[in-house]
Design a protein around this motif. Structure first.
Motif, short mmCIF file in Angstrom:
data_model
loop_
_atom_site.label_atom_id
_atom_site.label_comp_id
_atom_site.label_asym_id
_atom_site.label_seq_id
_atom_site.Cartn_x
_atom_site.Cartn_y
_atom_site.Cartn_z
N SER A 5 -16.51 -3.84 -39.66
CA SER A 5 -15.19 -3.49 -39.15
C SER A 5 -14.79 -4.43 -38.01
N PRO A 6 -13.68 -5.15 -38.21
CA PRO A 6 -13.29 -6.15 -37.21
C PRO A 6 -12.69 -5.51 -35.96
N SER A 7 -12.87 -6.15 -34.82
CA SER A 7 -12.26 -5.68 -33.58
C SER A 7 -10.75 -5.90 -33.62
N PRO A 8 -10.01 -5.17 -32.81
CA PRO A 8 -8.57 -5.41 -32.72
C PRO A 8 -8.26 -6.86 -32.34
N GLU A 9 -9.06 -7.45 -31.47
CA GLU A 9 -8.83 -8.84 -31.07
C GLU A 9 -9.01 -9.78 -32.26
N ALA A 10 -10.00 -9.48 -33.08
CA ALA A 10 -10.25 -10.32 -34.26
C ALA A 10 -9.08 -10.20 -35.25
N ILE B 121 -13.02 -10.65 -42.01
CA ILE B 121 -12.47 -10.93 -40.69
C ILE B 121 -13.54 -10.72 -39.62
N ALA B 122 -14.23 -9.61 -39.73
CA ALA B 122 -15.28 -9.32 -38.75
C ALA B 122 -16.33 -10.42 -38.75
N ASP B 123 -16.73 -10.80 -39.93
CA ASP B 123 -17.77 -11.82 -40.06
C ASP B 123 -17.31 -13.15 -39.49
N ARG B 124 -16.12 -13.56 -39.84
CA ARG B 124 -15.63 -14.90 -39.47
C ARG B 124 -15.11 -14.96 -38.05
N MET B 125 -14.54 -13.89 -37.57
CA MET B 125 -13.92 -13.94 -36.24
C MET B 125 -14.85 -13.36 -35.20
N ASP B 126 -15.16 -12.08 -35.32
CA ASP B 126 -16.06 -11.46 -34.33
C ASP B 126 -17.43 -12.12 -34.34
N GLY B 127 -17.82 -12.59 -35.51
CA GLY B 127 -19.13 -13.23 -35.61
C GLY B 127 -19.21 -14.56 -34.89
N ARG B 128 -18.06 -15.14 -34.59
CA ARG B 128 -18.07 -16.48 -34.00
C ARG B 128 -17.56 -16.54 -32.57
N LEU B 129 -16.56 -15.70 -32.27
CA LEU B 129 -15.91 -15.79 -30.97
C LEU B 129 -15.96 -14.45 -30.23
N SER B 130 -16.04 -14.50 -28.91
CA SER B 130 -16.02 -13.29 -28.09
C SER B 130 -14.61 -12.71 -28.08
N GLN B 132 -12.81 -12.17 -25.59
CA GLN B 132 -12.00 -12.96 -24.67
C GLN B 132 -11.49 -14.22 -25.37
N ASP B 133 -12.38 -14.90 -26.07
CA ASP B 133 -11.98 -16.12 -26.78
C ASP B 133 -10.97 -15.82 -27.87
N LEU B 134 -11.12 -14.69 -28.52
CA LEU B 134 -10.16 -14.31 -29.55
C LEU B 134 -8.78 -14.08 -28.95
N LYS B 135 -8.76 -13.50 -27.77
CA LYS B 135 -7.47 -13.30 -27.09
C LYS B 135 -6.84 -14.64 -26.73
N THR B 136 -7.67 -15.54 -26.22
CA THR B 136 -7.17 -16.86 -25.87
C THR B 136 -6.61 -17.56 -27.10
N ALA B 138 -5.51 -16.21 -29.91
CA ALA B 138 -4.26 -15.58 -30.36
C ALA B 138 -3.10 -16.01 -29.47
N GLY B 139 -3.36 -16.12 -28.18
CA GLY B 139 -2.30 -16.54 -27.27
C GLY B 139 -1.82 -17.95 -27.56
N LEU B 140 -2.75 -18.84 -27.77
CA LEU B 140 -2.38 -20.23 -28.06
C LEU B 140 -1.63 -20.32 -29.38
N LEU B 141 -2.13 -19.62 -30.38
CA LEU B 141 -1.46 -19.64 -31.68
C LEU B 141 -0.07 -19.04 -31.57
N GLY B 142 0.06 -18.03 -30.75
CA GLY B 142 1.35 -17.40 -30.58
C GLY B 142 2.40 -18.37 -30.08
N ARG B 143 1.95 -19.33 -29.29
CA ARG B 143 2.92 -20.30 -28.76
C ARG B 143 3.32 -21.33 -29.82
N LEU B 144 2.56 -21.40 -30.88
CA LEU B 144 2.92 -22.32 -31.97
C LEU B 144 3.87 -21.65 -32.95
N ARG B 145 3.95 -20.35 -32.85
CA ARG B 145 4.71 -19.58 -33.81
C ARG B 145 6.20 -19.82 -33.64
N HIS B 146 6.91 -19.50 -34.67
CA HIS B 146 8.35 -19.57 -34.59
C HIS B 146 8.93 -18.21 -34.89
#
Lengths: 151, 151
Positions: A5-10, B121-130, B132-136, B138-146
């Motif tokens: 189960s992925p975290s909300p951040e993920a 998602i859990a495996d690829r995202m939570d498994g690789r990044l904290s 805090q890093d996931l928040k960072t 998402a924030g950076l990607l958000g600025r690329l969004r339109h």
DNA sequence: TCCTTGTTGATGCAATTGCATCTATATGGA
DNA sequence: TCCATATAGATGCAATTGCATCAACAAGGA
């Protein structure tokens, strides 16, 4: 047993990643189409072949570099050859294979695509994020990659 | 006159973004196929319709949410209706339109897809990044969004 | 009312993609 | 040598996608 189960951040980061990457690709493809230029995948192949130099590349070497299936590479190269952008040469020590090399008009096409593609990247990336943020972004994305980037 | 030549940092970040997003999608699609489940686009539609609740959504409202072309939505909904995952209802105040609603088996399918998708998602995202890093990220990607995200 | 324009959704046809399989050559062992 | 297996690349067929267009209804003005 892996966490299932992925975290909300993920989830949030994943959603952003999916949406942003698709938006960026779509806008770039639209810009290319508007100029009558071929899709991004053609640029990827031309880029790899240009980097490879005179020796060219074997089709199977393109599979992982451009992230296409084997039949995708086979057919894409056939279309590009028909357009005179690449040429196929028999390879001496392996009767099954061939070497694919970029042609002069392939290089020209690469330049023309880059004029549009590069402008899209500049607009979307440099226009939104600082060099430092872009480095941070690349670093984070690198850790999602398979295999993870070391930098 | 917009800048037309991207910085090396922009190119590197772009390349990572393109490659990573395609890898993640491909792996997830493969996982779904391996379980005999439909593609990610089906999940996106089921998700949006589930969020929309009993009122459902008009097909044109799905276009921007799932980033498909109008004809893509039209045909995807036709396939999903044939599979009993969604139902189309005429809408009273507009004779052209229809409302699309998720069915019980649509909800069930959504759960089954999420079991696989969420694990990816859990495996690829939570498994690789904290977190805090996931928040960072998402924030950076958000600025690329339109349009750019504010957070 | 009638006509023009805009919006919603579907669809014919061509191009592309996915899947499975095929041919041809290479490789290694009996 | 002969055979079994693996690898490189192509291809038939079905499913999907893109493009252009269509039909149906809506909205607003003359």
């Amino acid at each position: 047993m892996t966490k299932t189960s992925p975290s909300p951040e993920a989830i949030a980061a994943w959603a952003r990643l999916m949406r942003v990457s698709r938006q960026l690709v779509e806008r770039t493809e639209d810009a290319l189409k508007a100029k009558g230029l071929p899709p991004l995948a053609w640029y990827d192949v031309l880029h790899e072949l240009a980097e490879a130099g005179e020796g060219g590349l074997r089709p199977f070497e393109l599979i992982d570099r451009v992230l296409l299936a084997q039949y995708g590479v086979s057919r894409l190269l056939a279309r590009m050859e028909a357009d005179g952008l690449v040429e196929k040469l028999p390879v001496s020590d392996d009767g099954r294979g061939q070497t694919v090399r970029i042609t002069a008009s392939g290089r020209e096409m690469r330049r023309r695509i880059w004029a549009v593609y590069g402008a899209c990247i500049a607009d979307r990336m440099d226009g939104r994020l600082s060099a430092q943020d872009l480095k941070t972004l690349a670093g984070l994305l690198g850790r999602l990659r398979h295999p993870p980037a070391s930098d």
